[in-house]
Design a protein around this motif. Structure first.
Motif, short mmCIF file in Angstrom:
data_model
loop_
_atom_site.label_atom_id
_atom_site.label_comp_id
_atom_site.label_asym_id
_atom_site.label_seq_id
_atom_site.Cartn_x
_atom_site.Cartn_y
_atom_site.Cartn_z
N LYS A 116 0.70 -1.25 -0.14
CA LYS A 116 0.15 -0.03 0.10
C LYS A 116 0.78 1.11 0.13
O LYS A 116 0.67 2.22 -0.83
N ALA A 158 1.00 4.10 -2.95
CA ALA A 158 0.77 5.53 -2.70
C ALA A 158 1.89 6.44 -3.11
O ALA A 158 1.78 7.61 -3.63
N GLN A 193 -4.69 6.82 -3.81
CA GLN A 193 -4.28 6.86 -2.43
C GLN A 193 -2.84 7.58 -2.67
O GLN A 193 -1.86 6.84 -2.79
N ARG A 213 -2.69 11.13 1.98
CA ARG A 213 -3.91 10.52 2.06
C ARG A 213 -3.66 9.01 2.87
O ARG A 213 -4.36 8.75 3.75
N GLN A 214 -2.62 8.19 2.60
CA GLN A 214 -2.31 6.94 3.13
C GLN A 214 -1.79 7.42 4.57
O GLN A 214 -2.32 6.49 5.60
N ASN A 269 -5.09 8.22 6.59
CA ASN A 269 -5.75 6.80 6.62
C ASN A 269 -5.35 5.98 7.94
O ASN A 269 -6.01 5.52 8.88
#
Length: 317
Positions: A94, A98, A265, A269-270, A273
């Motif tokens: 992830k 990103a 993403q 933003r990651q 989150n």
């Protein structure tokens, strides 16, 4: 800088007081950034210094959170680290996804912002340009207006970009820009254009317009004059503005939260989150890497500033 021998006692007191104040302000500004770096090496999943870290025990430090940037989201994180493992990282991790999104959006938004901002700065630098101050104020307004207002306006506009045309009787077929890479790129370009305009305009202040007139008198057309005369002299300012636009895009999160879809993403933003859903010191590892990245970009900007001063005959300082 050493004080002159004729300095009075009061001047000496003020000099050292001034140094202490500068050091205190510098510490106040840099401490929140510096404290993140050692915490990113914490072996424990905490955001505080442990007893082992404070006693400089090597067992209190670890690279686990930097490693988690590669393994988080992988299909098989415990597999042998061969080519297939790295392929899994590239496709599924992830944080890597990103980073890829941030680089793609930042690159294209920087290109758009640099081209449009440079053209605007060239037009605003001409003395015959009417309403220069008003136009400048409008163009740099995204830098002044609170980002939440700009992001909200972009969201409603991107939801139906052709609505203004329907007001004048047209009914074109337009798709939604919200939730697309194009929408995020255009939004970040809008936020980056003011930085390009300001840096290029500052560079054009010292530009000698007689060089353009001399090139024209020698038969050069406007395109040749721009690429052979103007562009080499303003290039440091253009690159500086492009770097600021890229950093703005790379660091922006509010507009992304309003406009981007689930596939866009970015790194900010990651991180957002991660703070909301699962607090992990991996965020500190990302913050440390971003600090190093920002320092490298600022170093490049400073080198370009010195080069620009040398081209204009100013002694760098």
């Amino acid at each position: 800088m050493a004080l002159p021998t004729y300095a009075t006692k009061l001047e000496r007191v003020w000099h050292y007081t001034y140094l202490v104040l500068c050091a205190a302000i510098f510490f106040f500004l840099i401490a929140p950034i510096v404290v993140v770096i050692p915490l990113s090496f914490n072996v424990e999943p905490y955001f505080t210094f442990t007893d082992k870290m404070l006693s400089f025990d090597p067992t209190g430090y670890s690279m686990r959170w930097y490693d988690s940037l590669l393994t988080f989201g992988m299909a098989k994180p415990d597999a042998p680290r061969d080519l297939s493992w790295w392929a899994d990282v590239w496709q599924n991790a992830k944080w890597v996804q990103a980073a890829k999104s941030s680089l793609i959006i930042g690159f294209f938004s920087t290109i758009v912002a640099t081209v449009l901002g440079t053209l605007a700065a060239l037009g605003l630098s001409r003395p015959e340009m009417p309403y220069r101050r008003i136009i400048m104020a409008i163009l740099i307004s995204p830098m002044i207006v609170p980002i939440i207002i700009t992001a909200t306006g972009m969201f409603f506009f991107y939801s139906n970009p052709c609505e203004p045309l329907t007001w004048i009787g047209l009914n074109p077929q337009c798709g939604r820009l919200a939730g697309t890479y194009l929408g995020v790129i255009l939004a970040h370009a809008t936020l980056g254009i003011p930085f390009v305009i300001i840096t290029v305009t500052a560079t054009l202040i010292g530009f000698d317009q007689s060089l353009s007139r001399a090139a024209a008198s020698l038969g050069a057309n406007p395109r040749t004059t721009f690429f052979r005369i103007i562009m080499p002299l303003i290039l440091p300012g253009v690159i500086s503005g492009a770097l600021f636009a890229f950093v703005t895009s790379f660091d922006e999160v509010v507009a992304v939260l309003f406009i981007a879809g689930p596939d866009q993403q970015t790194i900010p933003r990651q991180m957002w989150n991660g703070i909301r859903e699962q607090i992990s010191p991996a965020i500190l590892a990302v913050a440390t890497l971003l600090v190093i990245f920002s320092i490298a970009l600022l170093t490049v900007v400073e080198m370009l500033r010195r080069r620009s001063e040398r081209l204009r005959g100013i002694t760098p300082h």
